[in-house]
Design an enzyme around this catalytic site. Structure first.
Site, PDB file in Angstrom:
ATOM      1  N   TYR A 142     -10.371  25.572  -3.145  1.00  0.00           N
ATOM      2  CA  TYR A 142     -10.545  26.219  -1.584  1.00  0.00           C
ATOM      3  C   TYR A 142     -10.334  26.148  -0.652  1.00  0.00           C
ATOM      4  O   TYR A 142      -9.776  25.967   0.744  1.00  0.00           O
ATOM      5  CB  TYR A 142     -11.677  27.182  -1.468  1.00  0.00           C
ATOM      6  CG  TYR A 142     -12.402  27.923  -1.903  1.00  0.00           C
ATOM      7  CD1 TYR A 142     -11.685  28.083  -3.343  1.00  0.00           C
ATOM      8  CD2 TYR A 142     -14.018  27.922  -2.345  1.00  0.00           C
ATOM      9  CE1 TYR A 142     -12.113  28.831  -4.877  1.00  0.00           C
ATOM     10  CE2 TYR A 142     -14.504  28.465  -3.157  1.00  0.00           C
ATOM     11  CZ  TYR A 142     -13.624  29.377  -4.532  1.00  0.00           C
ATOM     12  OH  TYR A 142     -14.322  30.235  -5.793  1.00  0.00           O
ATOM     13  N   LYS A 192     -13.419  21.091 -16.182  1.00  0.00           N
ATOM     14  CA  LYS A 192     -12.882  21.188 -17.337  1.00  0.00           C
ATOM     15  C   LYS A 192     -11.546  20.113 -17.713  1.00  0.00           C
ATOM     16  O   LYS A 192     -10.600  20.431 -17.143  1.00  0.00           O
ATOM     17  CB  LYS A 192     -11.422  22.716 -17.123  1.00  0.00           C
ATOM     18  CG  LYS A 192     -12.203  23.593 -16.804  1.00  0.00           C
ATOM     19  CD  LYS A 192     -12.874  24.741 -18.147  1.00  0.00           C
ATOM     20  CE  LYS A 192     -11.261  25.440 -18.883  1.00  0.00           C
ATOM     21  NZ  LYS A 192     -11.534  25.544 -20.207  1.00  0.00           N
ATOM     22  N   ASP A 224     -16.682  26.687 -18.830  1.00  0.00           N
ATOM     23  CA  ASP A 224     -16.492  27.446 -19.342  1.00  0.00           C
ATOM     24  C   ASP A 224     -17.027  27.737 -20.312  1.00  0.00           C
ATOM     25  O   ASP A 224     -18.252  28.660 -21.328  1.00  0.00           O
ATOM     26  CB  ASP A 224     -15.322  28.275 -20.043  1.00  0.00           C
ATOM     27  CG  ASP A 224     -14.988  27.139 -20.797  1.00  0.00           C
ATOM     28  OD1 ASP A 224     -14.847  26.343 -20.934  1.00  0.00           O
ATOM     29  OD2 ASP A 224     -13.960  27.492 -22.133  1.00  0.00           O
ATOM     30  N   ASP A 248     -18.889  27.922  -7.569  1.00  0.00           N
ATOM     31  CA  ASP A 248     -19.173  29.665  -7.319  1.00  0.00           C
ATOM     32  C   ASP A 248     -19.673  30.269  -8.040  1.00  0.00           C
ATOM     33  O   ASP A 248     -20.773  31.308  -7.805  1.00  0.00           O
ATOM     34  CB  ASP A 248     -18.288  29.501  -6.123  1.00  0.00           C
ATOM     35  CG  ASP A 248     -17.711  31.222  -5.739  1.00  0.00           C
ATOM     36  OD1 ASP A 248     -19.155  30.808  -5.245  1.00  0.00           O
ATOM     37  OD2 ASP A 248     -16.796  31.504  -4.814  1.00  0.00           O
ATOM     38  N   ASP A 252     -23.397  32.001  -8.775  1.00  0.00           N
ATOM     39  CA  ASP A 252     -23.489  33.208  -8.934  1.00  0.00           C
ATOM     40  C   ASP A 252     -24.151  33.927 -10.527  1.00  0.00           C
ATOM     41  O   ASP A 252     -25.062  34.617  -9.887  1.00  0.00           O
ATOM     42  CB  ASP A 252     -22.350  34.232  -8.551  1.00  0.00           C
ATOM     43  CG  ASP A 252     -22.279  34.443  -7.244  1.00  0.00           C
ATOM     44  OD1 ASP A 252     -23.178  33.617  -6.353  1.00  0.00           O
ATOM     45  OD2 ASP A 252     -21.720  35.222  -6.510  1.00  0.00           O
TER      46      ASP A 252
END
Ligand code: NAD
Length: 367
Positions: A142, A192, A224, A248, A252
């Site tokens: 980001y 990852k 994942d 993020d 959630d």
């Protein structure tokens, strides 16, 4: 020693409504437990824009840097949607996070037994769940450069860069291990590393930092797979350490394990200050909920739980945080529900202030 100091920034929409209930709790701690806080209050978001033309005045920023903890309600709302990007309410929040350098975002996913039916997952998968996601908040994709939309040949290309320095990973990892030491002594680091160099470095640094915490069991998982495991068997985790982007999404996802947005607190922590306390801001995960503002429908529990996190992480008052969380558990198990927590059985909801009063009454009964 001086009293711990708190700057309250209620913000917009339901922010001031839920913060009123937190103030009741703070008052109770002063009166019933003789724990006094120096509380000041100021404006942020649209409320600050209306008064100062900016979503966070410089004086407010300076105050935030001085106090032991900032407690924020929510910012934003339709009245501010058309403002220039530079003065949008959210910019106030981002300025606080950036200038206080709050690099560790803590989001607990905790399932109160009374609300286990609320989750979209089966009750036995979530009942008793208590995990913590630590998301690195100030770096990663980001923020990384280069970024932008560029011309390349006869088309455009959108670019963002995942970038982490060792020290950025190290300080986030250290926070995760410190956290695990106060909990069940397990950290699962998610990245990852199979396809990203930043992930390889992340894993290396997490492993190195982990050597300083021999009591903590460290595991690694591809993010994942982590997402799958979170919905398959979330109770296997204690603390999940992850980067800004994966955090993020994973936080959630974990949030929904527990049901309503009105129940979710968060903390954002930075480096220790001179008094040893970390720079800190506590806030509910939800926004300003313009659809229910002013109707007494907002659930104040997310904001009250954010204050419980402040007790635990800023003020080293874990026992009092436990007391407050137990009071909330009691209120819920007695059947008190704001509108967002209602099932379809037609029970009457209680109001925001009735929920706050119920929590204070349960606190009183805990003495
Ligand atoms: P939101 O979280 O405000 O609301 C989403 C839904 O959840 C709404 O239906 C709302 O009524 C409900 N809800 C949220 N909190 C609740 C509570 N405590 N009790 C009961 N119900 C609750 O998200 P949104 O509608 O996408 O955004 C509204 C505004 O809030 C926007 O301006 C957005 O930019 C802002 N926002 C701010 C923050 C923040 O301050 N941290 C976070 C998210 C959104």
């Amino acid at each position: 020693m001086s009293n711990p100091s708190i700057l309250i920034l209620p913000g917009d929409g339901i922010g001031p409504e839920v913060m009123t209930e937190v103030r009741k709790v703070i008052t109770w701690f002063g009166e019933a437990r003789s724990i006094q806080f120096d509380v000041s209050e100021d404006l942020v978001g649209g409320a600050a824009y209306d008064k100062h033309g900016v979503p966070l005045a410089d004086e407010t920023m300076a105050k935030a840097q001085e106090v032991d903890a900032v407690l924020l309600g929510a910012v934003g709302g339709p009245a501010y949607d058309d403002l220039d990007f530079s003065v949008k309410p959210e910019r106030g929040l981002l300025r606080l996070r950036k200038e206080m350098d709050l690099y560790a975002n803590l989001r607990p996913a905790q399932c109160f037994d009374a609300l286990a039916d609320f989750s979209s997952l089966k009750k036995d998968i979530v009942a008793g769940l208590d995990i913590m996601i630590l998301r690195e908040l100030t770096s990663g994709v980001y923020f990384g450069e280069p970024r932008g939309i560029f011309e390349e040949g006869n088309e455009r290309v959108g670019i963002n860069t995942q970038r982490y320095t060792e020290s950025e990973i190290e300080r986030a990892a250290r926070s995760a291990f410190e956290l695990a030491m106060r909990r069940n002594k397990k950290v699962c680091s998610m990245e990852k590393a199979n396809v990203m160099e930043s992930g390889i470095l992340w894993r290396e640094v997490a492993t190195r930092v982990g050597k300083d915490y021999p009591e903590v069991e460290l595991s690694h998982m591809y993010a994942d797979n982590g997402a799958m495991q979170l919905v398959r068997a979330p109770k296997q985790f204690d603390v999940i350490l992850t980067d800004n982007l994966f955090g993020d999404i994973l936080s959630d996802c974990a949030a929904m394990l527990t049901g309503s947005l009105g129940m979710l607190p968060s903390a954002s922590l930075g480096a220790p200050m001179e008094n040893g306390r970390p720079k800190a801001m506590y806030e509910p995960v939800h926004g300003s909920a313009p659809d229910i503002t002013g109707q007494g429908k907002a659930n104040p529990i997310a904001c009250i739980l954010s204050f419980a996190m402040a007790l635990r992480y800023s003020f080293d008052m874990g026992d009092e945080a436990d007391r407050l969380e137990a009071a909330i558990e009691k209120v819920l198990s007695d059947g008190a529900r704001t509108a967002d927590l209602l099932g379809e059985d037609g029970t009457d909801p209680i109001s925001t202030s009735e929920m706050g009063d119920a929590v204070v009454a349960a606190l009183q009964a805990s003495l």
